[in-house]
Each structure stands twice: as C-alpha cells, then as structure tokens.
Design a protein around this motif. Structure first.
Motif, short mmCIF file in Angstrom:
data_model
loop_
_atom_site.label_atom_id
_atom_site.label_comp_id
_atom_site.label_asym_id
_atom_site.label_seq_id
_atom_site.Cartn_x
_atom_site.Cartn_y
_atom_site.Cartn_z
N ALA A 152 -9.58 19.01 -4.00
CA ALA A 152 -9.20 20.28 -3.36
C ALA A 152 -9.26 20.20 -1.83
O ALA A 152 -10.29 20.44 -1.22
N THR A 153 -8.13 19.82 -1.22
CA THR A 153 -8.03 19.72 0.24
C THR A 153 -6.63 20.21 0.65
O THR A 153 -5.78 20.47 -0.19
N GLU A 154 -6.41 20.24 1.97
CA GLU A 154 -5.10 20.63 2.50
C GLU A 154 -3.99 19.71 1.99
O GLU A 154 -2.89 20.14 1.66
N ALA B 242 -11.72 12.79 9.91
CA ALA B 242 -13.00 13.51 9.85
C ALA B 242 -12.89 14.99 10.19
O ALA B 242 -13.90 15.69 10.25
N SER B 243 -11.67 15.49 10.42
CA SER B 243 -11.56 16.89 10.85
C SER B 243 -11.53 17.88 9.69
O SER B 243 -11.65 19.09 9.90
N GLN B 244 -11.38 17.39 8.46
CA GLN B 244 -11.33 18.30 7.31
C GLN B 244 -11.42 17.49 6.02
O GLN B 244 -11.49 16.26 6.04
N GLY B 245 -11.40 18.19 4.90
CA GLY B 245 -11.25 17.55 3.60
C GLY B 245 -12.31 16.50 3.28
O GLY B 245 -13.50 16.66 3.57
N ILE B 246 -11.85 15.41 2.67
CA ILE B 246 -12.77 14.35 2.22
C ILE B 246 -13.49 13.70 3.41
O ILE B 246 -14.68 13.39 3.33
N GLY B 247 -12.78 13.53 4.53
CA GLY B 247 -13.40 12.92 5.71
C GLY B 247 -14.54 13.77 6.25
O GLY B 247 -15.60 13.25 6.62
N ALA C 204 -9.98 12.04 14.45
CA ALA C 204 -8.84 12.80 13.89
C ALA C 204 -8.12 13.40 15.10
O ALA C 204 -8.61 13.28 16.23
N ARG C 205 -6.99 14.04 14.87
CA ARG C 205 -6.28 14.65 16.01
C ARG C 205 -6.89 15.98 16.43
O ARG C 205 -6.98 16.29 17.60
N SER C 206 -7.28 16.78 15.47
CA SER C 206 -7.67 18.16 15.77
C SER C 206 -9.09 18.25 16.34
O SER C 206 -10.08 18.03 15.63
N ALA D 67 7.15 7.88 -1.07
CA ALA D 67 6.61 7.24 0.13
C ALA D 67 5.08 7.22 0.07
O ALA D 67 4.44 6.19 0.33
N TYR D 68 4.49 8.35 -0.25
CA TYR D 68 3.03 8.44 -0.32
C TYR D 68 2.47 7.48 -1.37
O TYR D 68 1.53 6.73 -1.12
N ALA D 69 3.08 7.52 -2.58
CA ALA D 69 2.57 6.67 -3.66
C ALA D 69 2.66 5.19 -3.29
O ALA D 69 1.71 4.41 -3.50
N1 NAP Z 1 -6.79 15.44 -1.83
C1 NAP Z 1 -6.43 14.62 -2.81
O1 NAP Z 1 -6.10 15.05 -3.94
C2 NAP Z 1 -6.45 13.13 -2.58
C3 NAP Z 1 -6.34 12.30 -3.69
C4 NAP Z 1 -6.33 10.93 -3.50
C5 NAP Z 1 -6.45 10.41 -2.22
N2 NAP Z 1 -6.55 11.26 -1.14
C6 NAP Z 1 -6.68 10.65 0.17
O2 NAP Z 1 -7.89 11.09 0.76
C7 NAP Z 1 -7.79 10.97 2.18
C8 NAP Z 1 -8.26 12.26 2.82
O3 NAP Z 1 -7.32 13.28 2.51
P1 NAP Z 1 -7.73 14.78 2.23
O4 NAP Z 1 -7.33 15.06 0.86
O5 NAP Z 1 -9.12 15.03 2.69
O6 NAP Z 1 -6.66 15.51 3.16
P2 NAP Z 1 -6.73 16.43 4.44
O7 NAP Z 1 -7.76 17.49 4.27
O8 NAP Z 1 -5.33 16.81 4.73
O9 NAP Z 1 -7.28 15.43 5.57
C9 NAP Z 1 -6.47 14.43 6.13
C10 NAP Z 1 -7.18 13.89 7.36
O10 NAP Z 1 -6.38 12.85 7.95
C11 NAP Z 1 -6.29 13.10 9.35
N3 NAP Z 1 -5.02 12.62 9.90
C12 NAP Z 1 -3.77 12.83 9.42
N4 NAP Z 1 -2.86 12.35 10.28
C13 NAP Z 1 -3.56 11.80 11.31
C14 NAP Z 1 -3.18 11.16 12.52
N5 NAP Z 1 -1.90 10.99 12.87
N6 NAP Z 1 -4.16 10.72 13.35
C15 NAP Z 1 -5.47 10.92 13.05
N7 NAP Z 1 -5.88 11.53 11.92
C16 NAP Z 1 -4.93 11.96 11.08
C17 NAP Z 1 -6.35 14.63 9.46
O11 NAP Z 1 -6.80 14.99 10.75
P3 NAP Z 1 -5.92 15.73 11.87
O12 NAP Z 1 -4.86 16.53 11.17
O13 NAP Z 1 -6.92 16.54 12.60
O14 NAP Z 1 -5.38 14.62 12.69
C18 NAP Z 1 -7.41 14.95 8.41
O15 NAP Z 1 -8.69 14.85 8.97
C19 NAP Z 1 -6.32 10.63 2.45
O16 NAP Z 1 -6.20 9.24 2.69
C20 NAP Z 1 -5.62 11.02 1.17
O17 NAP Z 1 -4.42 10.30 0.99
C21 NAP Z 1 -6.56 12.60 -1.31
#
Ligand code: NAP
Length: 233
Positions: free
Chosen positions: A185-187, A10-15, A35-37, A150-152
């Motif tokens: 569009a996320t980190e 929940a600290s960024q992106g889709i969450g 989330a951690r941050s 690994a991710y896939a």
């Molecule tokens: N962006 C894309 O194109 C895309 C496409 C398909 C699926 N997804 C999936 O969508 C989901 C959200 O990703 P996003 O794109 O929004 O990426 P993001 O902005 O990088 O967000 C990732 C989130 O996961 C949290 N996280 C990571 N490691 C963690 C840990 N050890 N403990 C607790 N929280 C942790 C991060 O919080 P902290 O760093 O603060 O801990 C952050 O809030 C993910 O499951 C990703 O695989 C993304």
C-alpha cells in the motif's frame, strides 16, 4: 564505530518505512536519505526519532552523471557506506502500443541504471569494508503483468543484475540481497491499481521489517537470490 546506512526512495512508502526501521538499530549511527522531495524527506525524518544522525540528500536519480560525486561525498563525509538500500522506483504503467521511448528510458533509468551506478560507486569506495546492499525488485519482474511492460521488464533486470553482482562481488566483503515485494500500500501501487483498497494489501512497514532482518549482522546465509515478500492472506 556505528554503521552508515544509505536509503534511496526515502521520501515515502517502503523507503520511508525502511528508514524508520533502520534508525531503530543500535548499530546504525548515520542514515542518509535520498529522494527528490525535500518535504517528503522531512516527513521521514520527523517519523525517525533522534537516535541516529540523519542526513537528508534531495537528489534526482535520473541524473546518472551526478551519482559518482554523490557517493564520493557521502563516503568522504561519513567514512564509507555499510548498508545501501536501493528502494527508489518509478512506474508509469502503459500498454504496449502506448509505451513510448521516454517512458522506457525514465523507467529503466530510475529502476535499473541509477541502482547499478550507485552499486558501482559504492563498490569503488568500499576497499574491502564489509557491507550489505539490498535491491528492491518486484513480483512484477517474475510473473507477467499485461499493461505494465516497461515496469515489469525493469524489475526483471533488477533480479538479474543483483544475481550477477552477488557473484561478481563475492569475496569483496559486499553481500547483495534482492527482494520482490508483492502488492504494497503505497503511492506507486495506487498508480498501478487505482481501484484497490489499500487496507486489503501488504503495508510498507511489513516489507521494512523483512529488510531489517536481511540487513542484520546475523544474516549470513542468503545472497543474491530473489526473495519474494508477500502477505499471506
Ligand atoms: N508498492 C508496491 O506494490 C511495490 C511492489 C513491488 C515493488 N515495489 C518497489 O518498491 C520500491 C518503493 O516503492 P513504493 O511502493 O514505496 O513507492 P512510492 O511510495 O511511490 O516511493 C517511490 C520512491 O522512489 C523515489 N523516486 C522516484 N523517482 C525518483 C527519482 N527520479 N529520484 C530520486 N528518487 C526517486 C520517490 O521519491 P521522490 O518522488 O521524492 O523523488 C519515492 O521516495 C520501488 O522500487 C517499487 O518498484 C513496490
């Protein structure tokens, strides 16, 4: 009584976008952000408005052993969990020969094991309470992604565990949804495709609106199947 909604990642992106969307729902009284941050969580809170009660829970989901007491504390404080959004994700893309055991363990720990244990503990405390869980997989889990093995593979595991648990929990009151977003569009996406123009792809708010729809009380017909969320260009 209003619903209790727990969101990881929940600290960024889709969450973050999902937290903002869920906090607009009249029937959601409590939103727990994980989330951690701490700074990232605070940024999410400041974008959420003040309708729902918000609880920030900085936590590193790689600490799997701590998850049972994390869930127990949430359930004791708020009376249970009605909506669990497993959004947290980790990606460190490597080609096969550069893939290390650490990379595999970290990727599967966050993307798969933490999710599974969160669901297990929520189910343990649910006691027949109707609830919905939404797991975020990825299109990377269903079509080949050379260089991101690994991710896939971890996202394919999310698709599988969600389908299995949807059947195992059928009749318990808990429904499970899986979404597989495409490029958003996320980190995390910036790490996977550093040269891409983020304005040319799906925005996290678009994914969050789909999440909100799936988690509405009116949605009763979908369950367990992998739902692809992709911007049609
Ligand atoms: N962006 C894309 O194109 C895309 C496409 C398909 C699926 N997804 C999936 O969508 C989901 C959200 O990703 P996003 O794109 O929004 O990426 P993001 O902005 O990088 O967000 C990732 C989130 O996961 C949290 N996280 C990571 N490691 C963690 C840990 N050890 N403990 C607790 N929280 C942790 C991060 O919080 P902290 O760093 O603060 O801990 C952050 O809030 C993910 O499951 C990703 O695989 C993304």
């Amino acid at each position: 009584m209003g619903k209790v909604c727990v969101i990881t990642g929940a600290s960024q992106g889709i969450g973050r976008a999902a937290a903002i969307e869920m906090s607009k729902r009249e029937d959601v009284d409590v939103v727990v952000l994980i989330a951690r941050s701490a700074d990232g969580l605070a940024g999410t809170v400041s974008a959420m408005g003040d309708r729902a009660k918000i609880h920030q829970l900085p936590y590193d989901l790689s600490d799997l052993d701590g998850i049972p007491s994390l869930v127990e504390d949430i359930c004791r404080e708020h009376g249970g969990i009605d909506l669990l959004l497993n959004v947290a994700g980790y990606a460190d893309p490597r080609s096969l020969l550069d893939t290390t055991a650490d990379n595999l363990v970290q990727t599967f720990t966050i993307n798969v094991f933490a999710m599974l244990i969160l669901i297990r503990e929520m189910a343990r405390f649910s006691d027949g309470r109707p609830a919905k869980i939404l797991n975020v997989a990825s299109t990377a889990g269903i079509t080949p992604r050379p260089g991101w093995v690994a991710y896939a593979a971890s996202k394919a595991a999310v698709v599988s565990l969600s389908a299995t648990l949807a059947e195992e929990l059928a009749g318990s009151g808990i429904k499970i949804y899986t979404i597989s977003p495409g490029r958003t569009a996320t980190e995390l996406r910036r790490k996977l495709a550093p040269d891409e123009d983020p304005t040319s792809i799906m925005q996290p708010e678009q994914v969050a609106r789909v999440i909100r729809t799936l988690l509405s009380d009116d949605e009763l017909t979908l369950d367990g199947q992998n739902i692809i969320v992709r911007q049609q260009l």
